[in-house]
Design an enzyme around this catalytic site. Sequence first.
Site, PDB file in Angstrom:
ATOM      1  N   LYS A   1      51.473  37.728  41.965  1.00 30.50           N
ATOM      2  CA  LYS A   1      51.459  39.308  41.837  1.00 30.50           C
ATOM      3  C   LYS A   1      52.741  39.432  42.806  1.00 30.50           C
ATOM      4  CE  LYS A   1      46.876  40.479  42.729  1.00 30.50           C
ATOM      5  NZ  LYS A   1      45.923  41.186  43.812  1.00 30.50           N
TER       6      LYS A   1
ATOM      7  N   GLU B   1      41.901  42.729  44.527  1.00 32.35           N
ATOM      8  CA  GLU B   1      42.466  43.458  45.569  1.00 32.35           C
ATOM      9  C   GLU B   1      43.399  44.399  44.896  1.00 32.35           C
ATOM     10  OE1 GLU B   1      45.077  42.080  49.616  1.00 32.35           O
ATOM     11  OE2 GLU B   1      44.142  40.732  48.406  1.00 32.35           O
TER      12      GLU B   1
ATOM     13  N   ARG C   1      42.494  27.913  38.428  1.00 33.29           N
ATOM     14  CA  ARG C   1      43.517  29.006  38.094  1.00 33.29           C
ATOM     15  C   ARG C   1      43.915  28.843  36.661  1.00 33.29           C
ATOM     16  NH1 ARG C   1      46.238  32.507  41.279  1.00 33.29           N
ATOM     17  NH2 ARG C   1      44.837  32.526  43.215  1.00 33.29           N
TER      18      ARG C   1
END
Length: 584
Positions: A298, A57, A288
Amino acid sequence: MPICASVSGKSLNSAKSVVEYARMTNEETKRDFIREWIAADLAESHKEAPITRFPPEPNGYLHIGHAKAICLDFGIAKEYAQQGAVCHLRFDDTNPCKEDVEFVNSIQEDIKWLGFDWGEHLYWASDIFDFYYECAVHLIKNGLAYVDEQDRETMRAQRGNLTTPGVHSPYRNRSVEENLAQFEAMKAGKFPEGGAVLRAKIDMASSNMNMRDPVIYRISYDHHHNTGNTWCIYPMYDFAHPLEDAYEYITHSLCTLEFENHRPLYDWVIENCPIPAGSRPQQREFSRLNITYTVMSKRKLRQMVEEGYVAGWDDPRMPTICGMRRRGYPARAIVDFCEGVGITKFNGNTDVARLENAVRGELNAHAERRMAVLKPLKLVLTNLPDDHEEEVEVVINPEQPELGNRKLTLTKEVWIEQEDFMVDPPKKYKRLSPGVCVRLRGGYCIVAKDYVADAAGNVTEVHAEVLPGTIGTNPPEGIRCKGAIHWVSAKYGVKAEVRLYDRLFSDEAPDANPAGFLASLNKDSLTVLTNAVVEPALAAAPAEFLCQFERTGYFVADRYDHAPEHPVFNRSVSLRDSWAKMNK
Ligand code: ATP
Ligand code: MG
C-alpha cells in the site's frame, strides 16, 4: 487427508509438489488446508457454520492481494451460507488517524463489486476501545501485565535474540496496585508519548520473540477519527486483533503467513482475557499473493499516486481492485484467478500472465465483438456509388452463437487500420496490398487497385474495388481471399479516444531493483490514441461496456470519461500474450 496437516510448522506436510499444486483445478484448490481445517474443526466442535472476517485498515485502496483474502474469507462464508455462516467486514482502525471516507467507501464498493456481501455485519475495531481496556485491566489484576517506564531502546536491548534469552525489566515485578495506578496514569495523560507502555507478562526466555513480554498498549496523543481525544492509550495489533475476533464471535480468523509466529500470542490473549462466553476464535495463516511485474504494498501504491506516476488509485495500470475494474477486468476473472492461485503455506510469486489469461478467458467467452479502427486509413470502394449504403451482418460473439448477428452499414468510404495495407508486403502478409484480395469483415471481398501517398511516402488513401456478390460467399474461381480485415464506415463512424495500457513495470520483480522499484517503471505503459474511429453503437454504449475490438484486443468504455460525444475506451488486455512472445 488434509493437504497440509502441519498447523504450526512452515513445512508443507503434503504429498503434492508446488508444480502439482499449480496444475490443480479451481475445484481442487478449493479443498485447501484452511478449508480442511475448518471442516474438521466444525465437526469436532459440533458447530454448524464458521464466522469469518475481513479486516482491512482503512488507509488505502484494496489491491489484488486483498482480493485473495476477500475470496477466502467471504468465499468460505458463502460455502456455508446454508448453515448460517457469515463474513464480517471489520475496519481495523485501532491506530489513531483521520478517517478517510474515501478509503472506507472504496473498500465497501470494491468488495461488493467482487460479488461479496457482509449483510448487517459491518464493524469498527475502534468501537470497542472500552473492551480492550477492560481486558488490559483484567490482565494486570491477574499479575499478567505491567507498566514499563523504560525507554524503547532499553527495552529493545533487553529482549535478547534467538540465541540469548531476554532480561527482565526492573518494572516487571511491580505490585498489581502500582500497575493499576500507573496504567490509569497512562490513560489519564500523565505520561508523554513513549513514557510508558503496558506489557504482557509472559516469558522473557521464550524461543518465540513475540512472547517476550510484548507491548500491548502504547501512548499516542494523535486524534482518532471515531473517539477523538477520549483515549491517549491504544492497544497494539497483537492484543486488539484476537479481542476483536472474540468480541464478534469469529470462529476462524485467517491472516497472512507473517503472523504465524504471532499465533501463540493470539492464543495467549484469548486464554487470559475475559472474552464473551462461548467465543473461541482461532487463527490460521496462508501465503500472501505476490504477482510478477507488480508492486503490492500500500505504501508504494500510495507513493505512485502521490508522486504522479499514475493518474490515481484507480488508474487502469494499478493492481488495485478499482484500477482493474477501470481497466475492464471482470470481477469474475479476478475471483477465478484468486481461486485458481489457491491457498497454500508457501510464499511464491504468481505470474501476472496468469491473471491476464483469466481476464482473456472470461472476455473471450462473454465479451461481444465490435469494430473499431485505432489508426485509421481511408479506403475508398471506387466501384460503389457515392451514396451507397448497405446493411451487412456480423456475428455478435462466435462463442455465444445464440446471440445472433448485429447490423452495420457499409458505405463507399470506410476506415481501415494503417497496418492493414502495405504497398510492398512481405510474403506472409495476409492483409491488403495492391492487387490483393481481402474481405471486409461481414462485407465484400475487395481488391486493392491503387493508393495515394504524401510527399514523405506515407499512404493516405487506398482505392479498391468490391467483387460483387461476395457477401457471405467465396469470390469467383481463381481469386483467393487472403483474410478478413475490420473496418468502420467513414460516414457513420465516431471519433474516439483509445488508451492502450500495458504493464506498469517492465521488470519481473520491481521490488528487487537495487535502484528502487520506480526505476522499473515501464515507460510505455500508456499510449493514448486520439484519432481512433469506432462503430456508432460503441459511442452509444454505456460506461463500463466491455467488448472485443475485432482483431485488436479487449476494451472497456471508461467508467468516468466515456460519453457519446467523446467515446473513451481502455484496453483491458490484448488478444494474445505479447510479453510471452517477446520473452521468447
Ligand atoms: P499492505 O501490506 O499492502 O499494506 P495490509 O496487510 O497492511 O496490506 P490490511 O488492510 O491490513 O493491509 O489487510 C487486510 C487483510 O488483507 C489482512 O487480513 C491481510 O492479511 C490481507 N492481505 C493484505 N495483503 C495481502 C496479500 N498480498 N495477499 C493476501 N492477503 C493480503
Ligand atoms: Mg495490515
